[in-house]
Design a protein around this motif. Structure first.
Motif, PDB file in Angstrom:
ATOM      1  N   VAL A 214       0.860  -1.178   0.000  1.00  0.00           N
ATOM      2  CA  VAL A 214       0.000   0.000   0.000  1.00  0.00           C
ATOM      3  C   VAL A 214       0.898   1.230   0.000  1.00  0.00           C
ATOM      4  O   VAL A 214       1.798   1.353   0.823  1.00  0.00           O
ATOM      5  N   LYS A 215       0.629   2.167  -0.917  1.00  0.00           N
ATOM      6  CA  LYS A 215       1.542   3.295  -1.137  1.00  0.00           C
ATOM      7  C   LYS A 215       0.774   4.611  -1.165  1.00  0.00           C
ATOM      8  O   LYS A 215      -0.269   4.723  -1.812  1.00  0.00           O
ATOM      9  N   ALA A 216       1.272   5.611  -0.467  1.00  0.00           N
ATOM     10  CA  ALA A 216       0.685   6.948  -0.487  1.00  0.00           C
ATOM     11  C   ALA A 216       0.897   7.591  -1.855  1.00  0.00           C
ATOM     12  O   ALA A 216       1.980   7.521  -2.436  1.00  0.00           O
ATOM     13  N   ALA A 217      -0.149   8.265  -2.368  1.00  0.00           N
ATOM     14  CA  ALA A 217      -0.075   8.881  -3.695  1.00  0.00           C
ATOM     15  C   ALA A 217       0.773  10.147  -3.695  1.00  0.00           C
ATOM     16  O   ALA A 217       1.378  10.487  -4.705  1.00  0.00           O
ATOM     17  N   VAL A 240      -5.773  20.971 -11.827  1.00  0.00           N
ATOM     18  CA  VAL A 240      -5.500  19.578 -12.208  1.00  0.00           C
ATOM     19  C   VAL A 240      -4.459  18.915 -11.325  1.00  0.00           C
ATOM     20  O   VAL A 240      -4.273  17.699 -11.380  1.00  0.00           O
ATOM     21  N   GLY A 241      -3.749  19.699 -10.509  1.00  0.00           N
ATOM     22  CA  GLY A 241      -2.721  19.151  -9.634  1.00  0.00           C
ATOM     23  C   GLY A 241      -1.336  19.445 -10.155  1.00  0.00           C
ATOM     24  O   GLY A 241      -1.037  19.205 -11.323  1.00  0.00           O
ATOM     25  N   CYS A 242      -0.477  19.970  -9.282  1.00  0.00           N
ATOM     26  CA  CYS A 242       0.893  20.305  -9.689  1.00  0.00           C
ATOM     27  C   CYS A 242       1.646  19.066 -10.143  1.00  0.00           C
ATOM     28  O   CYS A 242       2.258  19.039 -11.196  1.00  0.00           O
ATOM     29  N   SER A 243       1.604  18.044  -9.297  1.00  0.00           N
ATOM     30  CA  SER A 243       2.286  16.790  -9.589  1.00  0.00           C
ATOM     31  C   SER A 243       1.248  15.709  -9.839  1.00  0.00           C
ATOM     32  O   SER A 243       0.061  15.877  -9.539  1.00  0.00           O
ATOM     33  N   GLN A 244       1.694  14.582 -10.413  1.00  0.00           N
ATOM     34  CA  GLN A 244       0.812  13.452 -10.716  1.00  0.00           C
ATOM     35  C   GLN A 244       1.370  12.185 -10.074  1.00  0.00           C
ATOM     36  O   GLN A 244       2.591  12.003  -9.998  1.00  0.00           O
ATOM     37  N   SER A 245       0.488  11.305  -9.652  1.00  0.00           N
ATOM     38  CA  SER A 245       0.929  10.084  -8.968  1.00  0.00           C
ATOM     39  C   SER A 245       1.812   9.216  -9.853  1.00  0.00           C
ATOM     40  O   SER A 245       2.647   8.466  -9.342  1.00  0.00           O
ATOM     41  N   ILE A 246       1.673   9.307 -11.168  1.00  0.00           N
ATOM     42  CA  ILE A 246       2.503   8.483 -12.058  1.00  0.00           C
ATOM     43  C   ILE A 246       3.964   8.885 -12.001  1.00  0.00           C
ATOM     44  O   ILE A 246       4.838   8.133 -12.468  1.00  0.00           O
ATOM     45  N   GLY A 275      -3.910  11.245 -10.056  1.00  0.00           N
ATOM     46  CA  GLY A 275      -3.158  10.582 -11.109  1.00  0.00           C
ATOM     47  C   GLY A 275      -3.802   9.304 -11.599  1.00  0.00           C
ATOM     48  O   GLY A 275      -4.649   8.701 -10.919  1.00  0.00           O
ATOM     49  N   ALA A 276      -3.370   8.887 -12.769  1.00  0.00           N
ATOM     50  CA  ALA A 276      -3.907   7.680 -13.396  1.00  0.00           C
ATOM     51  C   ALA A 276      -3.565   6.427 -12.620  1.00  0.00           C
ATOM     52  O   ALA A 276      -4.217   5.390 -12.782  1.00  0.00           O
ATOM     53  N   SER A 277      -2.521   6.477 -11.766  1.00  0.00           N
ATOM     54  CA  SER A 277      -2.097   5.291 -11.017  1.00  0.00           C
ATOM     55  C   SER A 277      -2.777   5.163  -9.663  1.00  0.00           C
ATOM     56  O   SER A 277      -2.548   4.193  -8.944  1.00  0.00           O
ATOM     57  N   VAL A 278      -3.620   6.139  -9.282  1.00  0.00           N
ATOM     58  CA  VAL A 278      -4.376   6.015  -8.030  1.00  0.00           C
ATOM     59  C   VAL A 278      -5.315   4.820  -8.143  1.00  0.00           C
ATOM     60  O   VAL A 278      -5.978   4.619  -9.162  1.00  0.00           O
ATOM     61  N   ASN A 433      -9.308  10.132 -11.431  1.00  0.00           N
ATOM     62  CA  ASN A 433      -7.887  10.325 -11.118  1.00  0.00           C
ATOM     63  C   ASN A 433      -7.691  10.950  -9.741  1.00  0.00           C
ATOM     64  O   ASN A 433      -6.595  10.908  -9.192  1.00  0.00           O
ATOM     65  N   TRP A 434      -8.754  11.539  -9.168  1.00  0.00           N
ATOM     66  CA  TRP A 434      -8.663  12.071  -7.807  1.00  0.00           C
ATOM     67  C   TRP A 434      -8.866  10.987  -6.768  1.00  0.00           C
ATOM     68  O   TRP A 434      -8.239  11.015  -5.711  1.00  0.00           O
ATOM     69  N   TYR A 435      -9.756  10.040  -7.034  1.00  0.00           N
ATOM     70  CA  TYR A 435     -10.190   9.088  -6.017  1.00  0.00           C
ATOM     71  C   TYR A 435      -9.946   7.627  -6.379  1.00  0.00           C
ATOM     72  O   TYR A 435     -10.215   6.750  -5.553  1.00  0.00           O
ATOM     73  N   GLY A 436      -9.435   7.342  -7.574  1.00  0.00           N
ATOM     74  CA  GLY A 436      -9.367   5.959  -8.012  1.00  0.00           C
ATOM     75  C   GLY A 436     -10.775   5.396  -8.114  1.00  0.00           C
ATOM     76  O   GLY A 436     -11.684   6.039  -8.654  1.00  0.00           O
ATOM     77  N   TYR A 437     -10.981   4.191  -7.563  1.00  0.00           N
ATOM     78  CA  TYR A 437     -12.309   3.578  -7.605  1.00  0.00           C
ATOM     79  C   TYR A 437     -13.182   3.989  -6.418  1.00  0.00           C
ATOM     80  O   TYR A 437     -14.290   3.472  -6.253  1.00  0.00           O
ATOM     81  N   GLY A 438     -12.684   4.918  -5.594  1.00  0.00           N
ATOM     82  CA  GLY A 438     -13.511   5.449  -4.529  1.00  0.00           C
ATOM     83  C   GLY A 438     -12.929   5.234  -3.149  1.00  0.00           C
ATOM     84  O   GLY A 438     -11.788   4.782  -2.978  1.00  0.00           O
ATOM     85  N   LEU A 439     -13.720   5.578  -2.140  1.00  0.00           N
ATOM     86  CA  LEU A 439     -13.324   5.456  -0.741  1.00  0.00           C
ATOM     87  C   LEU A 439     -13.548   4.021  -0.270  1.00  0.00           C
ATOM     88  O   LEU A 439     -14.641   3.470  -0.429  1.00  0.00           O
ATOM     89  N   VAL A 440     -12.512   3.437   0.320  1.00  0.00           N
ATOM     90  CA  VAL A 440     -12.616   2.046   0.770  1.00  0.00           C
ATOM     91  C   VAL A 440     -13.749   1.891   1.783  1.00  0.00           C
ATOM     92  O   VAL A 440     -14.010   2.777   2.596  1.00  0.00           O
TER      93      VAL A 440
END
Length: 589
Positions: A214-217, A240-246, A275-278, A433-440
């Motif tokens: 498990v990794k912090a974005a 859109v965000g300064c940095s991206q998770s990718i 990011g697209a990797s979230v 890209n903000w939430y991935g598939y959502g809140l666990v």
């Protein structure tokens, strides 16, 4: 057990009374539990000047009462060291199971009085429950191991030691990684062989089931700290965000669950890197300040000059023991830094809530969100220890809750989409890209995990390059550069997609780009990999590895197309560069 989320947002007075009574009973075992809105949130007053929105929590509900508490699951915390003798952690720490990279001992307790990060992360995961003191972890019966690489050299060898190579890591089922790149503005540079050298041993752990990493974005939506240039964020990146998770290499590994952060209102935490990797979101909150506390010793008007999010709830968790060390220490008067102030009612030995200073109420960041997800995974693995890392990823993606449902696309003045909001893929799975598939949702995930039929054999297409006959000019929206790869005999249902691309399109160093990079699946789903407006500290739009996670359950077979456009290029204007290569890897079952 948990009902659908909508029913949690409109609670009757009778229901609120029942929840309040249940919380009061829980407080008898863990006095600070009532402030842990991420565990149980019925809109109660917590630390901070705003109340959390009822129902925005991890969905623990009755799991702890049913003894689903992470028992038998070992979680490794790769971070700053953890205070292994902390009164609210010690009973869950594996004896001689941790590792100190500095002195070669099994005691990673920090010697730096400011190094409280790992202790706070550990408490979110597995603070001991029902022991009459403090807080409760998401998985209050899980076992903890600590690896203090952030207090040491923080190199790849230490990561590998904690992830699979060290003797202390051999029985770790969940690895929490609340850390990332120091300056997250660089695109990935990693060869296919280097990637395999990481992913293969990661997959071989836990008897072939694979440790769940498990990794912090990251915390770089609003700004990126730079040792020479200060806080960086071009104005055009503000939406859109300064940095991206990718940009964080490890966040793109197939084995890794990359976690974004949501706050107590059920929206993106102000800092959370998109990011697209979230993959999914956990709860990180905001800052947990209270004006009444801050104003006591602060310069005149200081509190009023702070952004409003400073006073929204953060995460309450363990801190380094005592009132000299850690985040919660006695105030220094006059204060030299913000950290010298008492930021809320919990802080200092004068606190009427808890005067031990063993706990803090200002923990936040995707550093806090990641351990909330690690704790949920520990609950899942107690319920079903036979889950593979792929099973865990899939269950989390398909049981997480869609929050902030009205998140919209970001467009420019011409209506061109720079960054997407929530999109629904061809399999009906919503992704952001903000939430991935959502809140666990812990209860939904554990329920699905119980008796879950394994995804079975992995189908890996391997890296497939596009046959680009000539460089493709990167034009405007009407004339994009495109490259296509056809996958045949691949996965019937996608679990993950990784891509790489090269171009000679120049980027302005530390400025936002006008390029938008998208990946289009065989089913027609479009995922934005690089939004127009993001900033980079590189010369060209070229990267070796980016995870694009929006396609779960779609077919992997067919034509995958990379599209690159210059969103600021006027019609008829000459292109500034070309797309020169594209490669893709599709994994699934």
């Amino acid at each position: 057990m948990r009902q659908i989320f909508k029913k949690r947002t409109a609670l009757s007075l009778a229901t609120l009374a029942v929840l309040a009574s249940a919380t009061a009973q829980a407080q008898q075992g863990d006095p600070l539990y009532r402030y842990q809105w991420h565990l149980m949130n019925y809109g109660q007053q917590v630390l901070g000047d705003t109340r959390p929105v009822s129902g925005i929590d991890l969905g623990i509900d009755d799991l702890h009462d049913y003894n689903i508490r992470g028992k038998g699951v070992i979680v490794g915390v790769l971070d700053e060291g953890t205070e292994i003798r902390h009164p609210d952690l010690a009973a869950n720490v594996v004896p001689n199971g941790s590792w100190n990279f500095n002195d070669g001992s099994h005691d990673p307790t920090p010697t730096n009085p400011d190094a409280a990060h790992g202790t706070s992360v550990s408490g979110i995961i597995a603070a001991v429950g029902w022991n009459g003191i403090g807080v409760r972890g998401v998985a209050p019966s899980a076992r903890l191991k600590s690896f203090n690489f952030l207090d040491s050299d923080a190199n790849n060898e230490q990561i590998q030691y904690a992830w699979w190579d060290g003797p202390e890591s051999k029985d770790v089922a969940v690895s929490n990684n609340s850390w990332g790149s120091t300056i997250p503005l660089f695109l990935t540079v990693v060869s296919e062989n280097e990637l395999a050298a990481w992913e293969n041993p990661m997959s071989a752990t836990r008897g072939g089931l694979g440790t769940v990493y498990v990794k912090a974005a990251g915390n770089s939506f609003a700004s990126v700290p730079h040792p020479l240039f200060g806080e960086l964020c071009p104005a055009s990146a503000a939406q859109v965000g300064c940095s991206q998770s990718i940009n964080d290499t490890e966040a793109n590994y197939f084995n890794v669950i990359t976690v974004a952060a949501a706050n107590a209102a059920g929206k993106r935490s102000s800092y959370s890197t998109p990011g697209a990797s979230v993959w999914v979101s956990g709860l990180g909150g905001e800052y947990g300040w209270e004006r009444a506390s801050v104003s006591v010793n602060a310069p005149a008007g200081f509190a009023d000059r702070q952004p409003a999010v400073r006073f929204d709830p953060a995460i309450v968790t363990t801190d380094l023991s005592g009132c000299v060390n850690g985040y919660n220490a006695n105030a220094v008067v006059p204060p030299e830094f913000v950290s010298d102030l008492n930021l809320n009612r919990l802080e200092s030995d004068q606190s009427a809530i808890d005067g031990t200073c063993n706990y803090g109420g200002t923990m936040n960041g995707t550093s806090a969100a990641a351990p909330t997800v690690s704790g949920v995974v520990a609950l899942m693995l107690q319920a079903n220890p036979k889950l593979s890392f792929r099973d865990v990823k899939y269950i989390l993606a398909t049981t997480s809750r869609r929050i902030d449902p009205n998140q919209a696309a970001v467009t420019n003045a011409d209506g061109t989409v720079l960054s997407a909001g929530w999109t629904v893929n061809a399999a009906g799975r919503a992704f952001s890209n903000w939430y991935g598939y959502g809140l666990v949702d812990a209860t939904m995930a554990v329920t699905r995990a119980t008796g879950f039929k394994s995804l079975g054999r992995l189908v890996d297409s391997g890296w497939q390059p596009a046959q680009v006959a000539a460089a493709q000019p990167i034009g405007n929206v009407a004339a994009p550069a495109r490259a296509t790869v056809r996958i045949a005999g691949g996965a019937g249902r996608v679990e993950a997609v990784q891509i790489g691309m090269a171009s000679d399109y120049p980027l302005d160093f530390l400025e936002s780009t006008t390029l938008r990079v998208s990946l289009i699946s065989p089913s027609g789903t479009r995922a934005i990999v690089v939004p127009a407006g993001a900033a980079f500290a590189v010369d060209t739009m070229t990267f070796d590895l980016a995870a694009v996670n929006a396609f779960i359950d779609e077919t992997g077979n067919g034509d995958w197309t990379l599209e690159v456009v210059d969103t600021a290029l006027a019609a008829g204007a000459e292109t500034k560069g070309n797309l020169t290569s594209f490669k893709i890897r599709v994994l699934g079952h």
